[in-house]
Design an enzyme around this catalytic site. Structure first.
Site, PDB file in Angstrom:
ATOM      1  N   ARG A  28       0.857  -1.179   0.000  1.00 42.34           N
ATOM      2  CA  ARG A  28       0.000   0.000   0.000  1.00 42.34           C
ATOM      3  C   ARG A  28       0.897   1.233   0.000  1.00 42.34           C
ATOM      4  O   ARG A  28       2.049   1.181   0.445  1.00 42.34           O
ATOM      5  CB  ARG A  28      -0.893   0.029   1.239  1.00 42.34           C
ATOM      6  CG  ARG A  28      -1.850  -1.139   1.374  1.00 42.34           C
ATOM      7  CD  ARG A  28      -2.655  -1.017   2.665  1.00 42.34           C
ATOM      8  NE  ARG A  28      -3.625  -2.091   2.798  1.00 42.34           N
ATOM      9  CZ  ARG A  28      -3.396  -3.244   3.409  1.00 42.34           C
ATOM     10  NH1 ARG A  28      -2.199  -3.473   3.954  1.00 42.34           N
ATOM     11  NH2 ARG A  28      -4.330  -4.168   3.493  1.00 42.34           N
ATOM     12  N   LYS A  37      -2.817  -2.249   7.563  1.00 42.78           N
ATOM     13  CA  LYS A  37      -4.034  -1.746   8.193  1.00 42.78           C
ATOM     14  C   LYS A  37      -4.292  -2.488   9.494  1.00 42.78           C
ATOM     15  O   LYS A  37      -3.998  -3.667   9.623  1.00 42.78           O
ATOM     16  CB  LYS A  37      -5.223  -1.922   7.248  1.00 42.78           C
ATOM     17  CG  LYS A  37      -5.213  -0.960   6.066  1.00 42.78           C
ATOM     18  CD  LYS A  37      -6.478  -1.110   5.249  1.00 42.78           C
ATOM     19  CE  LYS A  37      -6.519  -0.096   4.125  1.00 42.78           C
ATOM     20  NZ  LYS A  37      -7.750  -0.212   3.307  1.00 42.78           N
ATOM     21  N   HIS A  97      -1.715   2.712  -6.261  1.00 39.96           N
ATOM     22  CA  HIS A  97      -2.604   1.561  -6.104  1.00 39.96           C
ATOM     23  C   HIS A  97      -2.652   0.719  -7.372  1.00 39.96           C
ATOM     24  O   HIS A  97      -2.882  -0.494  -7.306  1.00 39.96           O
ATOM     25  CB  HIS A  97      -4.013   2.008  -5.719  1.00 39.96           C
ATOM     26  CG  HIS A  97      -4.901   0.859  -5.336  1.00 39.96           C
ATOM     27  ND1 HIS A  97      -4.673   0.104  -4.205  1.00 39.96           N
ATOM     28  CD2 HIS A  97      -5.987   0.312  -5.936  1.00 39.96           C
ATOM     29  CE1 HIS A  97      -5.588  -0.852  -4.121  1.00 39.96           C
ATOM     30  NE2 HIS A  97      -6.391  -0.750  -5.165  1.00 39.96           N
ATOM     31  N   ARG A 139       0.017  -1.812  -7.031  1.00 39.30           N
ATOM     32  CA  ARG A 139      -0.405  -2.863  -6.094  1.00 39.30           C
ATOM     33  C   ARG A 139      -1.378  -3.818  -6.785  1.00 39.30           C
ATOM     34  O   ARG A 139      -1.279  -5.040  -6.628  1.00 39.30           O
ATOM     35  CB  ARG A 139      -1.048  -2.214  -4.866  1.00 39.30           C
ATOM     36  CG  ARG A 139      -1.599  -3.190  -3.828  1.00 39.30           C
ATOM     37  CD  ARG A 139      -1.998  -2.396  -2.580  1.00 39.30           C
ATOM     38  NE  ARG A 139      -2.902  -3.118  -1.720  1.00 39.30           N
ATOM     39  CZ  ARG A 139      -2.536  -4.010  -0.799  1.00 39.30           C
ATOM     40  NH1 ARG A 139      -1.257  -4.310  -0.656  1.00 39.30           N
ATOM     41  NH2 ARG A 139      -3.439  -4.589  -0.038  1.00 39.30           N
ATOM     42  N   HIS A 148      -4.531  -9.055   2.830  1.00 35.90           N
ATOM     43  CA  HIS A 148      -5.985  -9.177   2.766  1.00 35.90           C
ATOM     44  C   HIS A 148      -6.379 -10.637   2.902  1.00 35.90           C
ATOM     45  O   HIS A 148      -5.612 -11.534   2.570  1.00 35.90           O
ATOM     46  CB  HIS A 148      -6.516  -8.693   1.409  1.00 35.90           C
ATOM     47  CG  HIS A 148      -6.385  -7.229   1.204  1.00 35.90           C
ATOM     48  ND1 HIS A 148      -6.448  -6.664  -0.045  1.00 35.90           N
ATOM     49  CD2 HIS A 148      -6.190  -6.209   2.065  1.00 35.90           C
ATOM     50  CE1 HIS A 148      -6.302  -5.354   0.056  1.00 35.90           C
ATOM     51  NE2 HIS A 148      -6.146  -5.066   1.325  1.00 35.90           N
ATOM     52  N   TYR A 153      -8.628 -12.711   7.916  1.00 39.18           N
ATOM     53  CA  TYR A 153      -7.237 -12.996   7.561  1.00 39.18           C
ATOM     54  C   TYR A 153      -6.922 -14.483   7.597  1.00 39.18           C
ATOM     55  O   TYR A 153      -7.381 -15.208   8.467  1.00 39.18           O
ATOM     56  CB  TYR A 153      -6.293 -12.259   8.516  1.00 39.18           C
ATOM     57  CG  TYR A 153      -6.213 -10.801   8.210  1.00 39.18           C
ATOM     58  CD1 TYR A 153      -5.171 -10.277   7.459  1.00 39.18           C
ATOM     59  CD2 TYR A 153      -7.210  -9.940   8.650  1.00 39.18           C
ATOM     60  CE1 TYR A 153      -5.114  -8.937   7.155  1.00 39.18           C
ATOM     61  CE2 TYR A 153      -7.161  -8.596   8.350  1.00 39.18           C
ATOM     62  CZ  TYR A 153      -6.109  -8.101   7.603  1.00 39.18           C
ATOM     63  OH  TYR A 153      -6.063  -6.768   7.296  1.00 39.18           O
TER      64      TYR A 153
END
Length: 298
Positions: A148, A172, A240, A243, A266, A275
């Protein structure tokens, strides 16, 4: 000032003083709550105690009819739920009337990926300028590990293990993961580190701006877009998209969805929050076997 306005003003003061939210976030809350005040007043409400789930649903329908998108409506309802939760905590309401009301899910629009040939052209940049070396290193790391943007700019030198070809990133939800980055990325990081002290050595950040500070996300976006134009790519280049290209190319080559998902941080490509837990050696083997550019040295 009505009771409706008074309660909102109290809530905004709470967010400012107790929660210490930024002025921009406070302004967003204010705008969303002003919309519900206007709707409630139109419907004859004098206090929030008169608000029920039917009124909240009608408010959501009205917002959509006025052109508010799914994402905007979700933000508006989130602000409203938070406000009503606060009123419940203040014993002003017995229950939150917005709790069972949800916005329709916004459709996900994944960016077009950059194909392998265009990616090679993007990465084949002139490196006579030290900043170009830095940019090449950032591009290699971004595409080589599927980071990211926030993870890229947040990298410190201490997060690198160049001998093993690995990097630690904080994703995140403060979830840390160890990723292989490939020998091309390692080589360009080493090249950049040889030049990094030209811009400053006190900051721990891996990637510095020309002023010697940690490079900003906006600066990365600007530089990537400029390189896309210089290298003659037809599509706009933004972080992005790199990615997404990483994910697409890895999936096309390996077919190992779970491995790629873990590399991305993710549970799946729609960024759900479930996860999986694959061991690092498996992730590394997926990476080594599949990535079209960044096969690691043994």
């Amino acid at each position: 000032m009505t009771d409706l306005h008074t309660d909102v003003e109290r809530y905004l003061r709470y967010l400012s003083v107790e929660r210490q939210l930024s002025p921009i976030t406070l302004l967003n809350y204010q705008r969303q709550l002003e919309a519900i005040i206007h709707f409630a007043s139109e419907n004859g409400l004098q206090s929030w105690q008169q608000c029920d789930v039917t009124m909240v649903r009608n408010f959501a329908v009205r917002s959509r009819r006025k052109g508010l998108g799914a994402a905007g409506l979700a933000l508006r309802l989130s602000a409203l739920r938070s406000f009503f939760d606060w009123l419940v905590s203040q014993n002003e309401l017995k229950a939150n009337p917005a709790k069972g009301v949800s916005a329709p899910k916004a459709p996900r629009h994944l960016p077009k990926n950059i194909d392998v040939d265009d990616m090679s052209r993007l990465l084949d940049i002139d490196i006579n300028d030290p900043l170009a070396v830095r940019d090449r290193a950032m591009l290699e790391v971004m595409y080589g590990a599927g980071l990211r943007l926030s993870e890229l700019v947040g990298l410190d030198i201490k997060h690198l293990d160049l001998e093993s070809g690995e990097v630690w990133v904080m994703g995140k939800g403060s979830k840390e993961r160890r990723l292989p980055i490939g020998r091309n990325a390692v080589a360009w990081i080493e090249h950049w580190l040889d030049l990094r002290d030209l811009f400053g050595s006190e900051d721990d950040a891996l990637f510095l701006s020309k002023l010697g500070k940690r490079i900003s996300a906006r600066n990365v976006q600007k530089r990537f877009a400029e390189w896309g134009i210089k290298q003659g790519l037809n599509n706009h280049v933004h972080p992005h998209k790199l990615r997404h290209s990483f994910a697409t190319h890895m999936l096309e080559s390996s077919g190992d969805l779970r491995g790629v998902q873990e590399l991305l941080g993710h549970a799946n490509l729609s960024t759900t929050q479930i996860y999986t837990h694959l061991d690092f050696q498996h992730l590394a083997s997926v990476y080594d076997a599949a990535h079209p550019r960044a096969k690691r040295g043994k």
